[in-house]
Write an enzyme that holds these catalytic residues in place. Structure first.
Site, PDB file in Angstrom:
ATOM      1  N   LYS A  92      -1.336  -5.495   1.786  1.00 45.23           N
ATOM      2  CA  LYS A  92      -0.416  -5.717   1.297  1.00 45.23           C
ATOM      3  C   LYS A  92       0.129  -5.421   2.452  1.00 45.23           C
ATOM      4  CE  LYS A  92      -0.823  -3.361  -2.305  1.00 45.23           C
ATOM      5  NZ  LYS A  92      -2.764  -2.926  -2.079  1.00 45.23           N
ATOM      6  N   ARG A 168       3.057  -2.418 -11.295  1.00 48.71           N
ATOM      7  CA  ARG A 168       0.999  -1.900 -11.267  1.00 48.71           C
ATOM      8  C   ARG A 168       0.949  -2.487 -12.656  1.00 48.71           C
ATOM      9  NH1 ARG A 168      -1.533   0.688  -5.836  1.00 48.71           N
ATOM     10  NH2 ARG A 168       0.530  -0.218  -4.712  1.00 48.71           N
ATOM     11  N   ARG A 203      -8.013   3.175   8.131  1.00 49.09           N
ATOM     12  CA  ARG A 203      -6.508   2.807   8.373  1.00 49.09           C
ATOM     13  C   ARG A 203      -5.710   4.158   9.187  1.00 49.09           C
ATOM     14  NH1 ARG A 203      -3.298   1.639   3.376  1.00 49.09           N
ATOM     15  NH2 ARG A 203      -4.514   2.790   2.426  1.00 49.09           N
ATOM     16  N   ARG A 232      -3.207   8.644   5.939  1.00 50.96           N
ATOM     17  CA  ARG A 232      -2.362   9.136   4.769  1.00 50.96           C
ATOM     18  C   ARG A 232      -3.945  10.183   3.536  1.00 50.96           C
ATOM     19  NH1 ARG A 232      -1.103   3.619   1.754  1.00 50.96           N
ATOM     20  NH2 ARG A 232      -2.092   4.680   0.481  1.00 50.96           N
ATOM     21  N   ARG A 243      -8.347   5.005  -6.497  1.00 47.44           N
ATOM     22  CA  ARG A 243      -8.041   4.078  -7.108  1.00 47.44           C
ATOM     23  C   ARG A 243      -8.087   2.040  -6.982  1.00 47.44           C
ATOM     24  NH1 ARG A 243      -6.437   5.212  -1.579  1.00 47.44           N
ATOM     25  NH2 ARG A 243      -5.298   3.345  -1.112  1.00 47.44           N
TER      26      ARG A 243
HETATM   27  P1  AP5 Z   1      -2.989  -2.376   4.160  1.00 49.99           P
HETATM   28  O1  AP5 Z   1      -2.450  -3.627   5.101  1.00 49.99           O
HETATM   29  O2  AP5 Z   1      -2.951  -1.127   5.115  1.00 49.99           O
HETATM   30  O3  AP5 Z   1      -3.353  -2.685   3.449  1.00 49.99           O
HETATM   31  P2  AP5 Z   1      -2.551  -2.476   1.921  1.00 49.99           P
HETATM   32  O4  AP5 Z   1      -2.960  -3.569   0.396  1.00 49.99           O
HETATM   33  O5  AP5 Z   1      -1.005  -2.272   1.911  1.00 49.99           O
HETATM   34  O6  AP5 Z   1      -3.596  -0.990   0.737  1.00 49.99           O
HETATM   35  P3  AP5 Z   1      -2.166   0.417   0.491  1.00 49.99           P
HETATM   36  O7  AP5 Z   1      -3.890   1.640   0.638  1.00 49.99           O
HETATM   37  O8  AP5 Z   1      -1.527   1.140   0.919  1.00 49.99           O
HETATM   38  O9  AP5 Z   1      -2.570  -0.212  -0.599  1.00 49.99           O
HETATM   39  P4  AP5 Z   1      -2.161   0.570  -2.921  1.00 49.99           P
HETATM   40  O10 AP5 Z   1      -2.118  -0.441  -3.107  1.00 49.99           O
HETATM   41  O11 AP5 Z   1      -3.687   1.285  -2.417  1.00 49.99           O
HETATM   42  O12 AP5 Z   1      -1.440   1.809  -1.891  1.00 49.99           O
HETATM   43  P5  AP5 Z   1       0.284   2.313  -2.402  1.00 49.99           P
HETATM   44  O13 AP5 Z   1       0.363   2.664  -0.740  1.00 49.99           O
HETATM   45  O14 AP5 Z   1       0.673   1.011  -1.886  1.00 49.99           O
HETATM   46  O15 AP5 Z   1      -4.360  -2.488   4.892  1.00 49.99           O
HETATM   47  C1  AP5 Z   1      -5.268  -1.719   4.754  1.00 49.99           C
HETATM   48  C2  AP5 Z   1      -6.225  -1.265   6.613  1.00 49.99           C
HETATM   49  O16 AP5 Z   1      -6.760  -3.047   6.964  1.00 49.99           O
HETATM   50  C3  AP5 Z   1      -5.290  -0.941   7.473  1.00 49.99           C
HETATM   51  O17 AP5 Z   1      -5.868   0.155   8.410  1.00 49.99           O
HETATM   52  C4  AP5 Z   1      -4.886  -2.288   8.213  1.00 49.99           C
HETATM   53  O18 AP5 Z   1      -4.903  -2.077   9.445  1.00 49.99           O
HETATM   54  C5  AP5 Z   1      -6.727  -3.670   8.210  1.00 49.99           C
HETATM   55  N1  AP5 Z   1      -6.385  -4.523   7.526  1.00 49.99           N
HETATM   56  C6  AP5 Z   1      -5.578  -4.838   7.426  1.00 49.99           C
HETATM   57  N2  AP5 Z   1      -5.709  -6.885   6.899  1.00 49.99           N
HETATM   58  C7  AP5 Z   1      -6.732  -6.606   7.186  1.00 49.99           C
HETATM   59  C8  AP5 Z   1      -7.669  -7.598   7.848  1.00 49.99           C
HETATM   60  N3  AP5 Z   1      -7.091  -9.306   7.670  1.00 49.99           N
HETATM   61  N4  AP5 Z   1      -8.487  -7.630   8.333  1.00 49.99           N
HETATM   62  C9  AP5 Z   1      -9.299  -6.490   9.105  1.00 49.99           C
HETATM   63  N5  AP5 Z   1      -8.487  -5.763   8.761  1.00 49.99           N
HETATM   64  C10 AP5 Z   1      -6.999  -5.497   7.375  1.00 49.99           C
HETATM   65  O19 AP5 Z   1      -0.417   3.455  -3.199  1.00 49.99           O
HETATM   66  C11 AP5 Z   1      -0.470   4.410  -3.135  1.00 49.99           C
HETATM   67  C12 AP5 Z   1      -0.856   5.436  -4.531  1.00 49.99           C
HETATM   68  O20 AP5 Z   1       0.340   5.829  -5.352  1.00 49.99           O
HETATM   69  C13 AP5 Z   1      -1.272   4.213  -5.467  1.00 49.99           C
HETATM   70  O21 AP5 Z   1      -2.369   4.443  -6.093  1.00 49.99           O
HETATM   71  C14 AP5 Z   1      -0.440   4.910  -6.606  1.00 49.99           C
HETATM   72  O22 AP5 Z   1      -1.021   6.424  -6.830  1.00 49.99           O
HETATM   73  C15 AP5 Z   1       0.799   5.119  -6.162  1.00 49.99           C
HETATM   74  N6  AP5 Z   1       1.386   3.887  -7.054  1.00 49.99           N
HETATM   75  C16 AP5 Z   1       1.690   2.652  -6.129  1.00 49.99           C
HETATM   76  N7  AP5 Z   1       3.072   1.240  -6.963  1.00 49.99           N
HETATM   77  C17 AP5 Z   1       2.792   2.424  -7.532  1.00 49.99           C
HETATM   78  C18 AP5 Z   1       3.840   1.729  -9.806  1.00 49.99           C
HETATM   79  N8  AP5 Z   1       4.050   0.770  -9.245  1.00 49.99           N
HETATM   80  N9  AP5 Z   1       3.232   2.799 -10.085  1.00 49.99           N
HETATM   81  C19 AP5 Z   1       2.794   3.929 -10.389  1.00 49.99           C
HETATM   82  N10 AP5 Z   1       2.200   4.373  -9.083  1.00 49.99           N
HETATM   83  C20 AP5 Z   1       1.986   3.655  -7.905  1.00 49.99           C
END
Ligand code: AP5
Length: 299
Positions: A92, A168, A203, A232, A243
């Site tokens: 994402k 979410r 990552r 992270r 997660r």
């Molecule tokens: P990356 O682009 O960083 O992936 P991402 O989908 O953004 O992953 P996140 O881990 O950030 O998603 P998440 O939903 O778990 O975390 P968030 O911070 O939103 O890519 C990942 C890796 O893969 C990178 O190294 C990249 O280089 C590589 N990559 C990407 N594309 C690639 C490709 N095509 N090929 C190869 N490699 C690739 O949320 C964290 C926490 O916050 C949650 O667990 C929750 O506790 C809380 N939270 C967040 N949003 C909410 C909400 N709406 N409500 C309640 N709690 C929430």
């Protein structure tokens, strides 16, 4: 399955001469309603010419700025409002970097907003971290207002927004609707689970530029950047499994709110090729917007 386009099923190589036929005809269908767009996309998805898998030439060509017709008399179209969703590490954030670079939307990431609260040492940040460490959703009383306020900022209103990782849960989606935020498109990135774990563990983030790296798939460009990369606190194999469980418990309920504007994207290929799929959809959406505003201006 949602009635959105599932690009992951489209795997045939697409010969170059087919390319012009991919353009959706905005003049024949000036409506920019989600249903209209998706029905057109569904037609396109049946076209065997639409293979974006590993087509790096196409990926590069689609990265160029869109060549929109601008008529002096036409009213500026409404800015885009896009949601992007997917399992942890489905890409994402990576895709948001590419989308904002090209389309100038304001990237609003729920996870980044929460990490900013943690970094600021606020009470909300302290509470949020307790849930994030367990891979659980942070309670709505913290997240919902945070996202709402960010979406109401003048830059989001003026340029359009790209909402990452929100909603979410069904209650978050309902709250958003009640506040009057209506997305044009809901993008779901689909990636197999074993790939997700490898992506999380490798990552790294650049605290200076905010850029996302991966030690294997997207390594830092210089030694200097490599030396300052951070990881992270929730990027461990153990935590990503928690997660993922939370994601699976909620994703269907969220999707049920956006069935008619959902586009499913194969997120397991090269990031440039993932972007090419998204870029095609956004370009067509903008072309429809433009056609609609031109036809209104002509009346
Ligand atoms: P990356 O682009 O960083 O992936 P991402 O989908 O953004 O992953 P996140 O881990 O950030 O998603 P998440 O939903 O778990 O975390 P968030 O911070 O939103 O890519 C990942 C890796 O893969 C990178 O190294 C990249 O280089 C590589 N990559 C990407 N594309 C690639 C490709 N095509 N090929 C190869 N490699 C690739 O949320 C964290 C926490 O916050 C949650 O667990 C929750 O506790 C809380 N939270 C967040 N949003 C909410 C909400 N709406 N409500 C309640 N709690 C929430």
């Amino acid at each position: 399955m949602a009635c959105g386009v599932n690009f992951s099923t489209i795997t045939q190589p697409r010969p170059q001469p087919c390319y012009p036929s991919l353009s959706l005809s905005s003049s024949s269908s000036p409506s920019n309603s989600p249903k209209s767009l998706i029905s057109q996309l569904s037609l396109v998805s049946n076209n065997p010419c639409l293979s974006l898998r590993r087509d790096r030439t196409l990926a590069r060509s689609r990265l160029r700025a869109p060549n929109f017709k601008v008529l002096a008399s036409a009213k500026k179209p409404e800015p885009l409002k896009i949601m992007i969703s997917g399992a942890p590490a489905s890409g994402k954030g990576t895709q948001c970097e590419l989308i904002t670079q090209k389309y100038g939307l304001v990237h609003v990431s729920a996870g980044d907003l929460l990490r900013a609260e943690i970094a600021a040492g606020s009470e909300n940040g302290r509470r949020a971290k307790e849930f994030m460490e367990k891979g659980k959703l942070v309670p709505n009383e913290i997240v919902v207002m945070m996202v709402k306020e960010r979406l109401l900022q003048p830059d989001s209103q003026e340029n359009g927004w790209l909402l990452d990782g929100y909603p979410r849960s069904l209650s978050q989606a309902t709250a958003l609707k009640e506040f009057g935020f209506k997305p044009d498109l809901f993008i779901l990135l689909e990636v197999p689970e074993d790939t997700l774990v490898e992506r999380v563990v490798g990552r790294r983030l650049d605290p200076v530029t905010g850029k996302i790296y991966h030690l294997k798939y997207s390594p830092p460009e210089t030694e200097e950047i490599a030396a300052r990369l951070t990881q992270r606190f929730d990027d461990t194999e153990e935590k990503v499994k928690l997660r993922l469980r939370t994601h699976h418990q909620n994703v269907e309920a969220v999707l049920s709110m956006y069935t008619d504007i959902t586009v499913k994207i194969n997120g397991s290929i090269y990031k440039e090729d993932v972007f090419a799929q998204i870029d095609s959809v956004l370009t067509e959406l903008l072309e429809q917007r433009q056609a609609t505003s031109e036809s209104l201006a002509a009346k």
